[in-house]
Scaffold this motif. Structure first.
Motif, PDB file in Angstrom:
ATOM      1  N   LEU A   1      28.447  26.323  34.757  1.00  0.00           N
ATOM      2  CA  LEU A   1      29.266  27.380  35.359  1.00  0.00           C
ATOM      3  C   LEU A   1      29.143  28.742  34.669  1.00  0.00           C
ATOM      4  O   LEU A   1      29.225  29.780  35.352  1.00  0.00           O
ATOM      5  CB  LEU A   1      30.732  26.936  35.407  1.00  0.00           C
ATOM      6  CG  LEU A   1      31.003  25.672  36.240  1.00  0.00           C
ATOM      7  CD1 LEU A   1      32.497  25.371  36.273  1.00  0.00           C
ATOM      8  CD2 LEU A   1      30.452  25.805  37.648  1.00  0.00           C
ATOM      9  N   PRO A   2      28.934  28.843  33.343  1.00  0.00           N
ATOM     10  CA  PRO A   2      28.777  30.173  32.744  1.00  0.00           C
ATOM     11  C   PRO A   2      27.581  30.950  33.279  1.00  0.00           C
ATOM     12  O   PRO A   2      27.525  32.179  33.147  1.00  0.00           O
ATOM     13  CB  PRO A   2      28.594  29.872  31.242  1.00  0.00           C
ATOM     14  CG  PRO A   2      29.251  28.550  31.040  1.00  0.00           C
ATOM     15  CD  PRO A   2      28.977  27.785  32.309  1.00  0.00           C
TER      16      PRO A   2
ATOM     17  N   SER B   1      38.190  40.379  37.435  1.00  0.00           N
ATOM     18  CA  SER B   1      36.855  40.945  37.293  1.00  0.00           C
ATOM     19  C   SER B   1      35.850  39.794  37.271  1.00  0.00           C
ATOM     20  O   SER B   1      36.221  38.628  37.109  1.00  0.00           O
ATOM     21  CB  SER B   1      36.750  41.741  36.000  1.00  0.00           C
ATOM     22  OG  SER B   1      36.817  40.875  34.872  1.00  0.00           O
ATOM     23  N   ALA B   2      34.570  40.127  37.409  1.00  0.00           N
ATOM     24  CA  ALA B   2      33.538  39.088  37.395  1.00  0.00           C
ATOM     25  C   ALA B   2      33.578  38.300  36.094  1.00  0.00           C
ATOM     26  O   ALA B   2      33.445  37.058  36.093  1.00  0.00           O
ATOM     27  CB  ALA B   2      32.163  39.712  37.606  1.00  0.00           C
ATOM     28  N   GLU B   3      33.793  38.987  34.986  1.00  0.00           N
ATOM     29  CA  GLU B   3      33.821  38.309  33.691  1.00  0.00           C
ATOM     30  C   GLU B   3      35.071  37.449  33.549  1.00  0.00           C
ATOM     31  O   GLU B   3      35.025  36.325  33.033  1.00  0.00           O
ATOM     32  CB  GLU B   3      33.737  39.326  32.556  1.00  0.00           C
ATOM     33  CG  GLU B   3      33.578  38.704  31.173  1.00  0.00           C
ATOM     34  CD  GLU B   3      32.401  37.733  31.088  1.00  0.00           C
ATOM     35  OE1 GLU B   3      32.566  36.667  30.472  1.00  0.00           O
ATOM     36  OE2 GLU B   3      31.330  38.040  31.664  1.00  0.00           O
TER      37      GLU B   3
ATOM     38  N   GLN C   1      47.701  26.129  37.819  1.00  0.00           N
ATOM     39  CA  GLN C   1      47.727  27.588  37.677  1.00  0.00           C
ATOM     40  C   GLN C   1      46.328  28.166  37.509  1.00  0.00           C
ATOM     41  O   GLN C   1      45.995  29.187  38.119  1.00  0.00           O
ATOM     42  CB  GLN C   1      48.613  27.973  36.485  1.00  0.00           C
ATOM     43  CG  GLN C   1      50.098  27.768  36.751  1.00  0.00           C
ATOM     44  CD  GLN C   1      50.936  27.872  35.488  1.00  0.00           C
ATOM     45  OE1 GLN C   1      50.424  28.087  34.390  1.00  0.00           O
ATOM     46  NE2 GLN C   1      52.247  27.702  35.636  1.00  0.00           N
ATOM     47  N   LEU C   2      45.509  27.508  36.688  1.00  0.00           N
ATOM     48  CA  LEU C   2      44.137  27.980  36.530  1.00  0.00           C
ATOM     49  C   LEU C   2      43.389  27.896  37.855  1.00  0.00           C
ATOM     50  O   LEU C   2      42.615  28.798  38.215  1.00  0.00           O
ATOM     51  CB  LEU C   2      43.411  27.154  35.465  1.00  0.00           C
ATOM     52  CG  LEU C   2      43.759  27.474  34.013  1.00  0.00           C
ATOM     53  CD1 LEU C   2      43.198  26.402  33.082  1.00  0.00           C
ATOM     54  CD2 LEU C   2      43.221  28.851  33.623  1.00  0.00           C
ATOM     55  N   GLY C   3      43.615  26.813  38.593  1.00  0.00           N
ATOM     56  CA  GLY C   3      42.971  26.666  39.891  1.00  0.00           C
ATOM     57  C   GLY C   3      43.365  27.762  40.871  1.00  0.00           C
ATOM     58  O   GLY C   3      42.512  28.329  41.562  1.00  0.00           O
TER      59      GLY C   3
ATOM     60  N   THR D   1      37.086  30.233  35.350  1.00  0.00           N
ATOM     61  CA  THR D   1      36.457  29.094  36.020  1.00  0.00           C
ATOM     62  C   THR D   1      36.006  28.055  35.011  1.00  0.00           C
ATOM     63  O   THR D   1      36.242  26.846  35.185  1.00  0.00           O
ATOM     64  CB  THR D   1      35.258  29.568  36.869  1.00  0.00           C
ATOM     65  OG1 THR D   1      35.705  30.526  37.839  1.00  0.00           O
ATOM     66  CG2 THR D   1      34.612  28.397  37.593  1.00  0.00           C
ATOM     67  N   VAL D   2      35.382  28.512  33.932  1.00  0.00           N
ATOM     68  CA  VAL D   2      34.951  27.581  32.890  1.00  0.00           C
ATOM     69  C   VAL D   2      36.165  26.935  32.236  1.00  0.00           C
ATOM     70  O   VAL D   2      36.182  25.721  31.981  1.00  0.00           O
ATOM     71  CB  VAL D   2      34.075  28.304  31.848  1.00  0.00           C
ATOM     72  CG1 VAL D   2      33.783  27.391  30.664  1.00  0.00           C
ATOM     73  CG2 VAL D   2      32.781  28.790  32.484  1.00  0.00           C
ATOM     74  N   ARG D   3      37.197  27.725  31.996  1.00  0.00           N
ATOM     75  CA  ARG D   3      38.411  27.187  31.370  1.00  0.00           C
ATOM     76  C   ARG D   3      39.026  26.094  32.251  1.00  0.00           C
ATOM     77  O   ARG D   3      39.509  25.076  31.746  1.00  0.00           O
ATOM     78  CB  ARG D   3      39.411  28.326  31.141  1.00  0.00           C
ATOM     79  CG  ARG D   3      40.639  27.915  30.355  1.00  0.00           C
ATOM     80  CD  ARG D   3      41.497  29.122  30.012  1.00  0.00           C
ATOM     81  NE  ARG D   3      42.773  28.720  29.465  1.00  0.00           N
ATOM     82  CZ  ARG D   3      43.756  29.561  29.159  1.00  0.00           C
ATOM     83  NH1 ARG D   3      43.571  30.869  29.326  1.00  0.00           N
ATOM     84  NH2 ARG D   3      44.892  29.126  28.672  1.00  0.00           N
TER      85      ARG D   3
END
Length: 473
Positions: free
Chosen positions: A53-54, A14-16, A112-114, A22-24
């Motif tokens: 980024l937020p 989702s967008a959230e 993984q986050l990427g 992305t921030v993480r």
């Protein structure tokens, strides 16, 4: 009795969730703002400005007019870091001191986050091509042959827009150095996106494609490897050759050009588009390299090492023909005429990206050259604001000596006004204006810039005027 399986649903954030992940990803210490303009022989450090980024929405698709806005730059910087976690980088020296950064960059968490956020970022910055490039009609072998023949017998395009910008610059040396820096993300790891396509199993084409890659890697001789030749070019004009030394001076469009090939190569559903883009770039590279040799020699004289470009002049006529005859035509025979539209699409898409990058670079050189004029524009624009004639949102900032605003850009024109103190306002590599109390500068939309404070404290304001010309009427 077996339980009923759930319906298949493609994965999407989702967008959230996308914003959160992305921030993480970007708060990894590797990606925090730098205290210097340059990265010192550390290919793992990339400034992603996570504090911004937020406030960005990567869940949308940017349109062509928006593609050079700040969220585009932010996404391209993120994607470069994500894609390059698949590649192997080492510093030229001092590995022991950088081993923790090495481990953090290649860690499973970082990767993984990427990978979680990558598809959305790709859609954000490359989705506009779905509207920009329309390949219609039923393509056949005959129509495709006519298409390639028209391309190969076209009239020469004339001087590159970038070459013209360099020649017309008030500082051609600075402009040419800025130009060479734009190629570093691609040329220093040359052919790495291409290698993504020679893994697997698909017949003789796979082996023929590997021959092009072997050429790029100098047939196993490091001194003739193309990336090594480009290192010599950089060093011959006084530039550093360590990977991402000039990270903060890469333009949005320069990262976009390199990332496009990673985007196609990473997502194998785009295999046929990659073939078209490869054919376009290999066929046009001869004209590009000839122009590069000419302008670099004009600017730097005999001191510049242009072997990187002369080597491509010699081999890329062969590579262009090979891409068509040994890769594309056999793939059409193997997979059918239905893949031709995708091949043409990749060809056309890379032309569009080339046009965007050429215009973006020329605009950045104009912006760098225009430093004194933009500083002079402060007076009439500030007069319109201070008199109440123009009302614009304003940010009030107080920063200490040495505070570095890492490079970024704005989606509209802004006015920087210095209340007290001294700021070095940077508009590109070796390009800056000193701003004292009562002075300032107009910051043009989409133009890369940053700043550093050179007094004990600097108080300044950023006025978001939208279009500065409205302040002059």
């Amino acid at each position: 009795m077996t339980s009923k399986l759930p319906s298949y649903e493609p994965f999407a954030l989702s967008a959230e969730q996308l914003r959160e992940m992305t921030v993480r990803y970007a708060v990894n210490p590797l990606y925090l703002d730098n205290e210097e303009w340059l990265n010192e022989d550390n290919p793992f450090r990339r400034q992603l400005r996570p504090q911004v980024l937020p406030h960005l929405d990567f869940s949308t698709t940017l349109s062509r007019p928006e593609i050079l806005d700040y969220s585009g730059l932010a996404a391209q910087r993120l994607l470069t870091s994500i894609y390059e976690a698949d590649l192997m980088f080492l510093p030229k020296s001092g590995f022991a001191e950088k081993r923790a950064d090495f481990a953090a960059f290649y860690s499973s968490s970082n990767r993984q986050l990427g990978e979680l956020i990558r598809p959305a970022l790709e859609q954000h910055v490359f989705g506009f091509l779905d509207e920009e490039v329309a390949v219609t009609g039923a393509w056949t072998k005959d129509s495709f042959r006519a298409f390639t023949e028209r391309f190969e017998t076209r009239e020469p395009a004339g001087p590159l827009p970038a070459a013209r910008a360099i020649r017309e610059s008030t500082d051609p040396v600075r402009a040419a150095q800025m130009w060479l820096v734009q190629f570093a993300p691609d040329f220093l790891s040359e052919a790495s996106p291409m290698i993504r396509n020679v893994l697997g199993y698909y017949g003789a084409v796979q082996s023929d494609w590997f021959k092009i890659i072997i050429d790029e890697y100098g047939y196993g001789v490091h001194d003739t490897k193309h990336s090594q030749l480009f290192e010599r070019t950089l060093e011959s004009v006084g530039l550093r050759s360590d990977a991402h030394h000039y990270w903060q001076f890469y333009l949005n469009s320069s990262l976009m050009m390199n990332n496009y090939f990673h985007f196609l190569g990473k997502n194998h559903e785009n295999f046929f588009r990659y073939l078209g883009a490869l054919y376009y770039t290999e066929t046009t590279l001869v004209d590009f390299c000839e122009s590069a040799i000419e302008v670099l020699t004009e600017v730097f004289g005999d001191t510049v090492d242009v072997r990187y470009f002369s080597e491509h002049v010699h081999i890329d006529v062969h590579h262009g023909r090979m891409a068509l005859e040994k890769l594309i035509w056999p793939i059409i025979e193997q997979c059918g005429e239905g893949v031709i539209a995708d091949i043409v699409r990749g060809f056309e898409e890379f032309q569009v990206l080339n046009e965007i990058a050429d215009a973006d670079f020329a605009a950045q050189i104009g912006w760098m050259d225009g430093g004194p004029a933009n500083k002079a524009l402060h007076e009439p624009v500030w007069a319109a604001i201070s008199s109440g004639k123009v009302s614009a949102p304003v940010a009030h900032l107080v920063e200490p000596r040495g505070e570095l605003s890492n490079t970024h850009l704005h989606d509209g024109d802004e006015l920087c006004h210095i209340v007290s103190g001294t700021m070095r306002f940077v508009s590109g590599l070796n390009s800056y204006q000193i701003l004292e109390a009562g002075q300032g500068t107009v910051i043009h939309r989409n133009r890369l810039h940053g700043a550093v404070i050179e007094s004990e404290e600097c108080v300044y304001e950023i006025h978001s005027v939208g279009d500065y010309r409205a302040c002059l009427s």
